[in-house]
Motif scaffolding. Structure first.
Motif, PDB file in Angstrom:
ATOM      1  N   SER A   1       0.836  -1.193   0.000  1.00 49.76           N
ATOM      2  CA  SER A   1       0.000   0.000   0.000  1.00 49.76           C
ATOM      3  C   SER A   1       0.872   1.244   0.000  1.00 49.76           C
ATOM      4  N   GLY A   2       0.464   2.238  -0.775  1.00 51.42           N
ATOM      5  CA  GLY A   2       1.269   3.429  -0.985  1.00 51.42           C
ATOM      6  C   GLY A   2       1.415   4.326   0.216  1.00 51.42           C
ATOM      7  N   ASN A   3       0.342   4.951   0.677  1.00 46.86           N
ATOM      8  CA  ASN A   3       0.439   5.952   1.728  1.00 46.86           C
ATOM      9  C   ASN A   3      -0.076   5.441   3.066  1.00 46.86           C
ATOM     10  N   ASP A   4      -0.156   4.153   3.228  1.00 50.29           N
ATOM     11  CA  ASP A   4      -0.664   3.585   4.474  1.00 50.29           C
ATOM     12  C   ASP A   4       0.416   3.695   5.538  1.00 50.29           C
ATOM     13  N   THR A   5       0.176   4.533   6.553  1.00 47.27           N
ATOM     14  CA  THR A   5       1.179   4.720   7.593  1.00 47.27           C
ATOM     15  C   THR A   5       0.788   4.002   8.878  1.00 47.27           C
ATOM     16  N   ARG A   6      -0.162   3.064   8.796  1.00 48.44           N
ATOM     17  CA  ARG A   6      -0.629   2.394  10.005  1.00 48.44           C
ATOM     18  C   ARG A   6       0.400   1.457  10.611  1.00 48.44           C
ATOM     19  N   SER A   7       1.420   1.062   9.850  1.00 43.47           N
ATOM     20  CA  SER A   7       2.426   0.164  10.423  1.00 43.47           C
ATOM     21  C   SER A   7       3.123   0.855  11.586  1.00 43.47           C
ATOM     22  N   ASN A   8       3.312   2.189  11.475  1.00 43.42           N
ATOM     23  CA  ASN A   8       3.847   3.002  12.571  1.00 43.42           C
ATOM     24  C   ASN A   8       5.255   2.627  13.008  1.00 43.42           C
ATOM     25  N   GLU A   9       5.940   1.774  12.278  1.00 41.91           N
ATOM     26  CA  GLU A   9       7.324   1.455  12.614  1.00 41.91           C
ATOM     27  C   GLU A   9       8.231   2.104  11.591  1.00 41.91           C
ATOM     28  N   TYR A  10       9.179   2.879  12.105  1.00 43.27           N
ATOM     29  CA  TYR A  10      10.065   3.647  11.241  1.00 43.27           C
ATOM     30  C   TYR A  10      11.515   3.359  11.590  1.00 43.27           C
ATOM     31  N   LEU A  11      12.347   3.209  10.557  1.00 39.32           N
ATOM     32  CA  LEU A  11      13.780   3.104  10.758  1.00 39.32           C
ATOM     33  C   LEU A  11      14.299   4.527  10.881  1.00 39.32           C
ATOM     34  N   ALA A  12      14.921   4.851  12.012  1.00 39.59           N
ATOM     35  CA  ALA A  12      15.451   6.191  12.255  1.00 39.59           C
ATOM     36  C   ALA A  12      16.908   6.250  11.814  1.00 39.59           C
ATOM     37  N   PHE A  13      17.250   7.328  11.083  1.00 38.98           N
ATOM     38  CA  PHE A  13      18.627   7.522  10.634  1.00 38.98           C
ATOM     39  C   PHE A  13      18.960   9.009  10.659  1.00 38.98           C
ATOM     40  N   ARG A  14      20.261   9.291  10.637  1.00 34.74           N
ATOM     41  CA  ARG A  14      20.731  10.686  10.694  1.00 34.74           C
ATOM     42  C   ARG A  14      21.322  11.111   9.361  1.00 34.74           C
ATOM     43  N   LEU A  15      21.032  12.359   9.031  1.00 31.10           N
ATOM     44  CA  LEU A  15      21.678  13.068   7.924  1.00 31.10           C
ATOM     45  C   LEU A  15      22.075  14.417   8.497  1.00 31.10           C
ATOM     46  N   GLY A  16      23.353  14.663   8.645  1.00 26.48           N
ATOM     47  CA  GLY A  16      23.792  15.907   9.272  1.00 26.48           C
ATOM     48  C   GLY A  16      23.285  15.957  10.705  1.00 26.48           C
ATOM     49  N   GLN A  17      22.654  17.071  11.074  1.00 27.98           N
ATOM     50  CA  GLN A  17      22.150  17.248  12.440  1.00 27.98           C
ATOM     51  C   GLN A  17      20.724  16.746  12.621  1.00 27.98           C
ATOM     52  N   GLU A  18      20.064  16.340  11.543  1.00 28.55           N
ATOM     53  CA  GLU A  18      18.647  15.956  11.621  1.00 28.55           C
ATOM     54  C   GLU A  18      18.474  14.449  11.656  1.00 28.55           C
ATOM     55  N   GLU A  19      17.365  14.050  12.266  1.00 27.54           N
ATOM     56  CA  GLU A  19      17.019  12.637  12.330  1.00 27.54           C
ATOM     57  C   GLU A  19      15.774  12.408  11.477  1.00 27.54           C
ATOM     58  N   TYR A  20      15.834  11.402  10.635  1.00 30.37           N
ATOM     59  CA  TYR A  20      14.757  11.083   9.706  1.00 30.37           C
ATOM     60  C   TYR A  20      14.212   9.698  10.017  1.00 30.37           C
ATOM     61  N   GLY A  21      13.043   9.403   9.470  1.00 26.91           N
ATOM     62  CA  GLY A  21      12.469   8.081   9.613  1.00 26.91           C
ATOM     63  C   GLY A  21      11.813   7.650   8.316  1.00 26.91           C
ATOM     64  N   ILE A  22      11.958   6.365   7.991  1.00 28.83           N
ATOM     65  CA  ILE A  22      11.274   5.791   6.833  1.00 28.83           C
ATOM     66  C   ILE A  22      10.550   4.530   7.267  1.00 28.83           C
ATOM     67  N   ASP A  23       9.501   4.192   6.548  1.00 28.29           N
ATOM     68  CA  ASP A  23       8.691   3.014   6.825  1.00 28.29           C
ATOM     69  C   ASP A  23       9.582   1.772   6.826  1.00 28.29           C
ATOM     70  N   ILE A  24       9.592   1.047   7.919  1.00 30.77           N
ATOM     71  CA  ILE A  24      10.443  -0.139   8.061  1.00 30.77           C
ATOM     72  C   ILE A  24      10.105  -1.213   7.021  1.00 30.77           C
TER      73      ILE A  24
END
Length: 163
Positions: free
Chosen positions: A9-32
């Motif tokens: 599913s494209g925009n389904d964010t119900r899984s709610n689990e994100y892999l957290a990673f850093r780029l520079g000073q910011e922390e990002y998350g993507i769907d696991i």
């Protein structure tokens, strides 16, 4: 009872689990569910005339995988590669690709109420690719719609997804 998110599913964010990673000073998350594996950074084979943010390709168990350096893509300064630099191998729309990030921290579960809409403002990151901002106490994750980003025209890595 919460429904289990489908990996297709494209925009389904119900899984709610994100892999957290850093780029520079910011922390990002993507769907696991989009993450296939995490690897240490290794040298890549450059491709002539590729955009600067496409570092090149690697051979991953017989599959040629394009590698995108997200620091270059988001214009976060000159990238440096050290022992913490990793490549997140993604599986998106049936394609395998990798993205170079400064480091990976953890897998984080966010409840719907912890995800705030992305602010509309001029930033280096097009807000079309943001799901929102995940808040965990003082910690804030910039949640990326990695499938939309990697399939965008500017990336040119995936043919447009069928609607």
């Amino acid at each position: 009872m919460q429904a289990v998110a489908s990996a297709t599913s494209g925009n389904d964010t119900r899984s709610n689990e994100y892999l957290a990673f850093r780029l520079g000073q910011e922390e990002y998350g993507i769907d696991i569910l989009k993450v296939q594996e995490i690897r240490g950074y290794e040298s890549v084979t450059r491709i002539a005339n590729a955009p600067e943010f496409i570092k090149g390709v690697i051979n991953l168990r017989g599959i040629i995988v394009p590698i995108v350096d997200m620091r270059i893509k988001f214009d976060l300064g000159e990238p440096t590669y050290d022992q913490f630099t990793v490549v997140i191998i993604l599986s998106i729309a049936g394609r395998v690709m990798g993205m170079v990030v400064d480091s990976v921290s953890d897998v984080t579960t966010l409840e719907q109420e912890q995800i705030k809409p992305a602010p509309e403002m001029g930033t280096v990151l097009n807000t079309d690719y943001l799901i929102g901002l995940g808040t965990l106490g003082e910690r804030m994750l910039i949640l990326l719609d990695i499938e939309r980003l990697m399939s965008s025209d500017e990336m040119g890595l995936i043919d447009k997804l069928a609607a």
